[in-house]
Design an enzyme around this catalytic site. Structure first.
Site, PDB file in Angstrom:
ATOM      1  N   GLU A  11      -6.049  12.362 -18.003  1.00 27.75           N
ATOM      2  CA  GLU A  11      -5.683  12.809 -16.458  1.00 27.75           C
ATOM      3  C   GLU A  11      -6.663  13.232 -15.680  1.00 27.75           C
ATOM      4  O   GLU A  11      -6.660  12.955 -14.534  1.00 27.75           O
ATOM      5  CB  GLU A  11      -4.734  14.033 -16.773  1.00 27.75           C
ATOM      6  N   CYS A  20      10.223  -3.317  -5.679  1.00 23.83           N
ATOM      7  CA  CYS A  20      10.738  -1.803  -5.790  1.00 23.83           C
ATOM      8  C   CYS A  20      12.054  -1.402  -6.284  1.00 23.83           C
ATOM      9  O   CYS A  20      12.960  -2.005  -5.749  1.00 23.83           O
ATOM     10  CB  CYS A  20      10.417  -1.124  -4.769  1.00 23.83           C
ATOM     11  N   CYS A  30      15.608   3.522   0.113  1.00 22.43           N
ATOM     12  CA  CYS A  30      14.100   3.993   0.305  1.00 22.43           C
ATOM     13  C   CYS A  30      14.428   3.911   2.127  1.00 22.43           C
ATOM     14  O   CYS A  30      14.750   3.003   2.604  1.00 22.43           O
ATOM     15  CB  CYS A  30      13.222   3.183  -0.051  1.00 22.43           C
TER      16      CYS A  30
HETATM   17 FE1  SF4 Z   1       9.639   1.191  -2.653  1.00 26.21          FE
HETATM   18 FE2  SF4 Z   1       9.882   2.396  -0.560  1.00 26.21          FE
HETATM   19 FE3  SF4 Z   1       7.621   2.356  -1.529  1.00 26.21          FE
HETATM   20 FE4  SF4 Z   1       8.577   0.054  -0.581  1.00 26.21          FE
HETATM   21  S1  SF4 Z   1       8.150   1.741   0.633  1.00 26.21           S
HETATM   22  S2  SF4 Z   1       7.445   0.090  -2.767  1.00 26.21           S
HETATM   23  S3  SF4 Z   1      10.919   0.443  -0.994  1.00 26.21           S
HETATM   24  S4  SF4 Z   1       9.447   3.216  -2.281  1.00 26.21           S
END
Ligand code: SF4
Length: 350
Positions: A37, A202, A208
């Site tokens: 770490e 993602c 998001c």
């Molecule tokens: Fe995932 Fe949002 Fe990051 Fe794009 S911006 S990689 S959707 S967390």
């Protein structure tokens, strides 16, 4: 909260795509977790791997690290940068031996109290090594959360950081904490990257906010621009009749503390400075091209100058511990990266 719209898909993604093969993930030894770490702070995984392997091979446990000479520890850190990390690791190992019987403490306050272990690092070590539910908020996590929540404001501002801690707390599940902690770190490092996040891969894309807004790169807000000052120094590479080169050990605290380097002079009259401060009459040789070494808060412009000893007076050198260093038979000494590079150039006869 057990698992949420954030942590559930993240954990499922981690089971499939997480970086489980990293050398420090092959054990739950808190010492290995701690060392990794610390090395990973401000340093890429690919850079850390060989350093980590050499480090734990030479210093396999906390007691061995505590007993080792700081010089040797710094030598194993040479090239990794941010040397305060190595000094703190060594200091903390000694405290663990003195105060915790050589065992890494399992209580958050005790871990956080050790030199070089900040709030998020203490939490990560305890989560990884002991499976405790601890909340982390390192640079990767800050980036993921500011994007996921489209949180405005620079995370360096106390109020923004406070909100991020609250969000990090909210998302941390009560089960599978080890995996979750690694998962959110991995997501930030490999998918929600600083530049060009891979939103199409993602696991939390559906919820998001920055993705929905179409502007992930707008988060996190950047720090207000500041002027980075430049300091200049002349490094004098003095050779004696046998070709050995003069190195000084720097004071323990401050820039490159405890590392070995060339005498550094800020005066225009380098040979006069050598006579005055080092008690050496020198003949100056070539001036090598300038090197710039950048720190987080300033740039250091280094002018390397070669010199050879003409005569040495009986006067004691004023600049602390000194050695005449044999380039052809180097011993183990920690040096900062630019010094190491210059020594190598000297050895090759540039
Ligand atoms: Fe995932 Fe949002 Fe990051 Fe794009 S911006 S990689 S959707 S967390």
């Amino acid at each position: 909260m057990t698992q949420s719209a954030f942590s559930r898909p993240l954990l499922a993604w981690y089971r499939q795509h997480g970086r489980k093969d990293l050398p420090w993930k092959q054990t739950r030894d808190p010492y290995h977790t701690w060392a990794s770490e610390i090395m990973l702070q401000q340093t890429q995984v690919s850079t850390v791997i060989p350093y980590f392997q050499r480090f734990v091979q030479r210093f396999p446990d906390i007691s061995t690290l505590a007993r080792a000479d700081l010089d040797e520890v710094l030598h194993h850190w040479t090239g990794l940068g941010y040397y305060a990390r190595a000094r703190n690791l060594h200091k903390a190992a000694n405290l663990i031996v003195a105060q915790h019987g050589g065992q890494f403490p399992q209580e958050y306050e005790a871990a956080h109290a050790l030199p070089g272990i900040g709030a998020s690092t203490a939490a990560a070590i305890l989560a990884f090594a002991f499976g405790q539910r601890q909340v982390i908020l390192d640079g990767n996590v800050k980036r993921v959360l500011t994007r996921y929540h489209a949180l405005d404001g620079w995370p360096g501002v106390r109020d923004v950081e406070k909100r991020l801690w609250a969000l990090a707390e909210k998302h941390t599940p009560h089960t599978h904490v080890r995996d979750y902690t690694q998962a959110i770190m991995d997501l930030g490092a490999t998918v929600c990257r600083r530049a060009q996040p891979k939103c199409s891969r993602c696991p939390v894309q559906r919820s998001c906010k920055a993705f929905a807004q179409g502007n992930p790169n707008a988060y996190p807000a950047t720090a207000p621009r500041r002027h980075v000052p430049v300091r200049s120094v002349t490094m004098v590479m003095i050779r004696d009749d046998d070709g050995r080169v003069l190195l000084h050990r720097r004071p323990p605290a401050g820039l490159w503390g405890g590392l070995w380097g060339f005498p550094e002079c800020t005066a225009d009259n380098v040979s006069g400075w050598c006579r005055e401060r080092l008690g050496l009459s020198v003949k100056l040789g070539a001036t090598w091209p300038k090197l710039r070494h950048s720190f987080s808060h300033f740039h250091l412009d280094i002018t390397p100058v070669t010199a050879s000893v003409v005569r040495s007076s009986a006067k004691v050198m004023e600049v602390g511990e000194a050695v005449w260093y044999n380039l052809d038979d180097p011993d183990e000494r920690g040096s900062a990266a630019p010094v190491k590079r210059l020594l190598e150039q000297l050895r090759k006869g540039s």
